[in-house]
Design a protein around this motif. Structure first.
Motif, PDB file in Angstrom:
ATOM      1  N   ILE A 273       0.839  -1.202   0.000  1.00  0.00           N
ATOM      2  CA  ILE A 273       0.000   0.000   0.000  1.00  0.00           C
ATOM      3  C   ILE A 273       0.872   1.249   0.000  1.00  0.00           C
ATOM      4  O   ILE A 273       0.617   2.207  -0.744  1.00  0.00           O
ATOM      5  CB  ILE A 273      -0.949  -0.028   1.211  1.00  0.00           C
ATOM      6  CG1 ILE A 273      -2.005  -1.124   1.030  1.00  0.00           C
ATOM      7  CG2 ILE A 273      -1.619   1.328   1.407  1.00  0.00           C
ATOM      8  CD1 ILE A 273      -2.776  -1.444   2.297  1.00  0.00           C
ATOM      9  N   ALA A 274       1.916   1.261   0.840  1.00  0.00           N
ATOM     10  CA  ALA A 274       2.822   2.409   0.883  1.00  0.00           C
ATOM     11  C   ALA A 274       3.465   2.658  -0.473  1.00  0.00           C
ATOM     12  O   ALA A 274       3.572   3.811  -0.926  1.00  0.00           O
ATOM     13  CB  ALA A 274       3.897   2.186   1.944  1.00  0.00           C
ATOM     14  N   ASP A 275       3.891   1.580  -1.137  1.00  0.00           N
ATOM     15  CA  ASP A 275       4.514   1.722  -2.463  1.00  0.00           C
ATOM     16  C   ASP A 275       3.541   2.315  -3.475  1.00  0.00           C
ATOM     17  O   ASP A 275       3.917   3.177  -4.285  1.00  0.00           O
ATOM     18  CB  ASP A 275       5.007   0.355  -2.960  1.00  0.00           C
ATOM     19  CG  ASP A 275       6.200  -0.170  -2.177  1.00  0.00           C
ATOM     20  OD1 ASP A 275       6.838   0.628  -1.472  1.00  0.00           O
ATOM     21  OD2 ASP A 275       6.471  -1.382  -2.253  1.00  0.00           O
ATOM     22  N   LEU A 276       2.294   1.870  -3.430  1.00  0.00           N
ATOM     23  CA  LEU A 276       1.296   2.361  -4.383  1.00  0.00           C
ATOM     24  C   LEU A 276       0.948   3.834  -4.130  1.00  0.00           C
ATOM     25  O   LEU A 276       0.722   4.597  -5.076  1.00  0.00           O
ATOM     26  CB  LEU A 276       0.038   1.497  -4.329  1.00  0.00           C
ATOM     27  CG  LEU A 276       0.181   0.092  -4.911  1.00  0.00           C
ATOM     28  CD1 LEU A 276      -1.036  -0.769  -4.575  1.00  0.00           C
ATOM     29  CD2 LEU A 276       0.377   0.152  -6.429  1.00  0.00           C
TER      30      LEU A 276
ATOM     31  N   ALA B 265       3.341   6.169   7.447  1.00  0.00           N
ATOM     32  CA  ALA B 265       2.528   5.407   8.403  1.00  0.00           C
ATOM     33  C   ALA B 265       2.397   3.955   7.976  1.00  0.00           C
ATOM     34  O   ALA B 265       2.562   3.028   8.796  1.00  0.00           O
ATOM     35  CB  ALA B 265       1.148   6.047   8.529  1.00  0.00           C
ATOM     36  N   PHE B 266       2.117   3.710   6.692  1.00  0.00           N
ATOM     37  CA  PHE B 266       1.962   2.319   6.234  1.00  0.00           C
ATOM     38  C   PHE B 266       3.293   1.579   6.270  1.00  0.00           C
ATOM     39  O   PHE B 266       3.337   0.390   6.612  1.00  0.00           O
ATOM     40  CB  PHE B 266       1.341   2.289   4.840  1.00  0.00           C
ATOM     41  CG  PHE B 266      -0.149   2.502   4.849  1.00  0.00           C
ATOM     42  CD1 PHE B 266      -1.002   1.493   5.276  1.00  0.00           C
ATOM     43  CD2 PHE B 266      -0.697   3.716   4.466  1.00  0.00           C
ATOM     44  CE1 PHE B 266      -2.378   1.689   5.317  1.00  0.00           C
ATOM     45  CE2 PHE B 266      -2.073   3.923   4.499  1.00  0.00           C
ATOM     46  CZ  PHE B 266      -2.914   2.910   4.928  1.00  0.00           C
ATOM     47  N   ARG B 267       4.391   2.266   5.962  1.00  0.00           N
ATOM     48  CA  ARG B 267       5.709   1.602   6.026  1.00  0.00           C
ATOM     49  C   ARG B 267       6.083   1.291   7.473  1.00  0.00           C
ATOM     50  O   ARG B 267       6.581   0.204   7.774  1.00  0.00           O
ATOM     51  CB  ARG B 267       6.774   2.490   5.384  1.00  0.00           C
ATOM     52  CG  ARG B 267       6.654   2.559   3.877  1.00  0.00           C
ATOM     53  CD  ARG B 267       8.030   2.450   3.195  1.00  0.00           C
ATOM     54  NE  ARG B 267       7.807   2.337   1.755  1.00  0.00           N
ATOM     55  CZ  ARG B 267       7.980   3.324   0.892  1.00  0.00           C
ATOM     56  NH1 ARG B 267       8.380   4.505   1.312  1.00  0.00           N
ATOM     57  NH2 ARG B 267       7.752   3.143  -0.399  1.00  0.00           N
ATOM     58  N   TYR B 268       5.851   2.254   8.357  1.00  0.00           N
ATOM     59  CA  TYR B 268       6.238   2.051   9.755  1.00  0.00           C
ATOM     60  C   TYR B 268       5.469   0.888  10.368  1.00  0.00           C
ATOM     61  O   TYR B 268       6.060  -0.022  10.959  1.00  0.00           O
ATOM     62  CB  TYR B 268       5.998   3.333  10.554  1.00  0.00           C
ATOM     63  CG  TYR B 268       6.281   3.166  12.026  1.00  0.00           C
ATOM     64  CD1 TYR B 268       7.586   3.051  12.498  1.00  0.00           C
ATOM     65  CD2 TYR B 268       5.234   3.080  12.947  1.00  0.00           C
ATOM     66  CE1 TYR B 268       7.850   2.882  13.840  1.00  0.00           C
ATOM     67  CE2 TYR B 268       5.494   2.898  14.301  1.00  0.00           C
ATOM     68  CZ  TYR B 268       6.795   2.805  14.746  1.00  0.00           C
ATOM     69  OH  TYR B 268       7.061   2.623  16.076  1.00  0.00           O
TER      70      TYR B 268
ATOM     71  N   ALA C 112      -4.410   7.532   7.469  1.00  0.00           N
ATOM     72  CA  ALA C 112      -3.363   6.509   7.453  1.00  0.00           C
ATOM     73  C   ALA C 112      -2.816   6.239   8.844  1.00  0.00           C
ATOM     74  O   ALA C 112      -2.482   5.094   9.176  1.00  0.00           O
ATOM     75  CB  ALA C 112      -2.243   6.935   6.512  1.00  0.00           C
ATOM     76  N   ALA C 113      -2.726   7.279   9.679  1.00  0.00           N
ATOM     77  CA  ALA C 113      -2.162   7.118  11.019  1.00  0.00           C
ATOM     78  C   ALA C 113      -2.985   6.171  11.882  1.00  0.00           C
ATOM     79  O   ALA C 113      -2.458   5.578  12.831  1.00  0.00           O
ATOM     80  CB  ALA C 113      -2.057   8.482  11.700  1.00  0.00           C
ATOM     81  N   SER C 114      -4.268   6.001  11.567  1.00  0.00           N
ATOM     82  CA  SER C 114      -5.110   5.059  12.306  1.00  0.00           C
ATOM     83  C   SER C 114      -5.350   3.766  11.534  1.00  0.00           C
ATOM     84  O   SER C 114      -5.397   2.681  12.126  1.00  0.00           O
ATOM     85  CB  SER C 114      -6.456   5.709  12.637  1.00  0.00           C
ATOM     86  OG  SER C 114      -6.286   6.840  13.460  1.00  0.00           O
ATOM     87  N   ILE C 115      -5.516   3.892  10.226  1.00  0.00           N
ATOM     88  CA  ILE C 115      -5.775   2.697   9.414  1.00  0.00           C
ATOM     89  C   ILE C 115      -4.595   1.735   9.467  1.00  0.00           C
ATOM     90  O   ILE C 115      -4.777   0.516   9.624  1.00  0.00           O
ATOM     91  CB  ILE C 115      -6.064   3.093   7.949  1.00  0.00           C
ATOM     92  CG1 ILE C 115      -7.405   3.833   7.849  1.00  0.00           C
ATOM     93  CG2 ILE C 115      -6.079   1.856   7.043  1.00  0.00           C
ATOM     94  CD1 ILE C 115      -7.664   4.439   6.482  1.00  0.00           C
ATOM     95  N   ALA C 116      -3.382   2.264   9.351  1.00  0.00           N
ATOM     96  CA  ALA C 116      -2.198   1.401   9.286  1.00  0.00           C
ATOM     97  C   ALA C 116      -2.033   0.547  10.543  1.00  0.00           C
ATOM     98  O   ALA C 116      -1.877  -0.682  10.435  1.00  0.00           O
ATOM     99  CB  ALA C 116      -0.948   2.242   9.013  1.00  0.00           C
ATOM    100  N   PRO C 117      -2.075   1.103  11.760  1.00  0.00           N
ATOM    101  CA  PRO C 117      -1.956   0.221  12.927  1.00  0.00           C
ATOM    102  C   PRO C 117      -3.151  -0.699  13.115  1.00  0.00           C
ATOM    103  O   PRO C 117      -2.998  -1.828  13.597  1.00  0.00           O
ATOM    104  CB  PRO C 117      -1.810   1.206  14.096  1.00  0.00           C
ATOM    105  CG  PRO C 117      -2.380   2.498  13.616  1.00  0.00           C
ATOM    106  CD  PRO C 117      -2.088   2.527  12.147  1.00  0.00           C
TER     107      PRO C 117
END
Length: 487
Positions: free
Chosen positions: A70-73, A107-110, A155-160
């Motif tokens: 997702i982060a790459d896209l 956020a998605f990478r972390y 992203a800050a909430s979706i990713a975790p």
């Protein structure tokens, strides 16, 4: 909307016009959901969270790899997403590209990288009893996104939430849904299983209430005003849910007389006028030690008066429009209140109507000086480009003034005396504090708001753990009778 892996229109057949704040023009039309659409999304998330689902049987490594994809896209589409964000929010393109959209990538990478870090513990109570804790996903999460940083905050909430193995329903702000829609297109392309991530569109008073009150929702994440946060606490109380609420702020910036005036003025302007002051951690209250007060104010007012206001894609612009006509009038009303209360308007304070600006929602960068703590403009969150300035004499007075609000989100201290800086940081009741800088931070450390600025932990491994339930298991290695009851 995106529900159970399908793009759908609202059952109400209603739509909402999306407006460009810089021009007042309609830039998109989106479907407008209602409560039964939210129910469908919740049922979809519930089905995807079943024990036998594809998602629940994915390993942490597999979830992490999906988040990396997702982060790459997002990064591959970064210019298009940033342009869309600028058109939708009115923020400068250089801000949306390098702040909001890259924040989403980060956020998605972390969280993709630490998806495998969720761990429990073991305890040796006795040689025959193995006791342990394990972390499991909390379940269905409603994520309600604000309009000021739509993509980055989402992203800050979706990713975790996804890294921990939950399923989600996301509702972007009615004013700014466009990049969240694009993000869900990326989820689809990345191969997120059906029902894991659902997108609903509509007003908080309608579709949002179902996301809050529904008994199948296990956690609510919300970023917005303290008043709305209190409403969420009330409306969610019919069933116990975990809450993560990042709410209002009125963050103090304390400047001692040993500071470099030019450096501090630059940081102060960045802290309050970035995104036109429309950020929760804006440094909106400036406290300056009396020995340098007049010199500092003169320097600051001169610089603020020369800020370059422009359209979002003007490369020379430093400042853009507010989000909507309604919010513009909300900010202007506070400016009028400040004047009536006796604060001295040093610069700005008016709507900008010159040329093309008159079609948008532009308000001048504004500074009030000689303010008093009881004034509304000092106590209440304006969420706009309005800075209040006060003087103080002693360290103790500065701390007392800084703490004299209902909020406790952020703040800053400027001084060359590091011992003094640490003393003040320990005494000021704010979740995040900066020393000799403002807004510089990473995602690896958690933060918890104070007072009426919110509930819950955001960021870092602890922020990931907030999307889990800690389960205790006690295992007998030598099963035997208890002999408590007679044969």
């Amino acid at each position: 909307m995106f529900i159970n892996g399908q793009w759908v229109l609202s059952s109400s057949e209603k739509t909402r016009d999306i407006i460009n704040p810089a021009t007042g023009e309609i830039i998109a039309v989106v479907t407008e959901g209602k409560d039964n659409d939210a129910i469908l999304a919740i049922e979809s998330a519930k089905a995807a969270f079943k024990d036998d689902s594809v998602w629940r049987n994915m390993s942490a490594e597999e979830r992490g790899a999906l988040l990396y994809r997702i982060a790459d896209l997002i990064e591959e589409n970064i210019d298009e997403m940033a342009r869309t964000e600028s058109i939708n929010t009115g923020k400068l393109f250089r801000e949306t590209r390098y702040d909001d959209v890259y924040a989403a990538v980060g956020a998605f990478r972390y969280y993709g990288g630490i998806a495998t870090s969720l761990q429990g513990h073991t305890a040796n109570h006795s040689k025959d009893l193995l006791a342990m804790t394990i972390r499991e996903p909390i379940g269905i999460c409603s994520i309600i996104v604000p309009w000021n940083y739509p993509l980055g905050t989402a992203a800050a909430s979706i990713a975790p939430a996804l890294a921990a193995g939950n399923t989600i329903i996301v509702k972007p702000a009615s004013l700014t849904p466009l990049t969240t829609i694009m993000l869900f297109e990326i989820f689809e392309e990345a191969g997120l299983p059906e029902g894991v991530a659902n997108l609903v569109l509509g007003s908080g008073s309608n579709i949002g209430k179902e996301l809050i009150a529904n008994k199948n929702v296990n956690k609510i994440v919300f970023t917005g005003s303290t008043k709305t946060g209190m409403d969420i606490i009330r409306d969610s109380s019919s069933s116990l849910k975990k809450l993560a609420l990042e709410l209002g702020g009125k963050s103090p910036v304390i400047v001692f007389d040993d500071s470099d005036i030019d450096v501090v003025a630059d940081n102060v302007m960045f802290g309050i006028f970035l995104s036109q002051g429309q950020l929760c951690v804006a440094g909106s209250r400036l406290l300056v030690q009396e020995d340098i007060y007049h010199k500092f104010v003169e320097n600051l007012v001169k610089r603020v008066g020369s800020i370059k206001v422009g359209m979002p894609f003007d490369e020379n612009a430093e400042f853009g429009p507010l989000i909507s006509k309604e919010h513009m009038h909300y900010v202007l009303n506070y400016i009028e209140a400040g004047i009536k209360e006796g604060a001295k308007l040093a610069v700005g304070g008016k709507r900008i109507t010159d040329g093309d600006f008159g079609n948008g929602y532009f308000v001048e960068p504004t500074v009030f000086i000689d303010c008093k703590n009881h004034m509304r403009i000092v106590q209440e969150e304006i969420f706009g480009p309005v800075l209040t300035v006060q003087s103080f004499s002693t360290e103790e007075e500065a701390i007392n003034m800084a703490n004299d609000t209902i909020y406790g989100l952020a703040g800053a201290v400027f001084t060359k005396d590091i011992e003094k800086a640490l003393r003040v940081c320990k005494s000021v009741k704010s979740g995040i504090l900066w020393v000799n800088t403002y807004l510089e931070a990473g995602s690896s450390l958690p933060v918890t708001p104070y007072k009426q600025s919110g509930i819950g932990v955001v960021g870092g491994v602890q922020g990931l753990e907030e999307f889990t339930v800690l389960k205790q298991i006690n295992m007998s290695l030598n099963p035997k009778k208890t002999n408590w009851f007679s044969e």
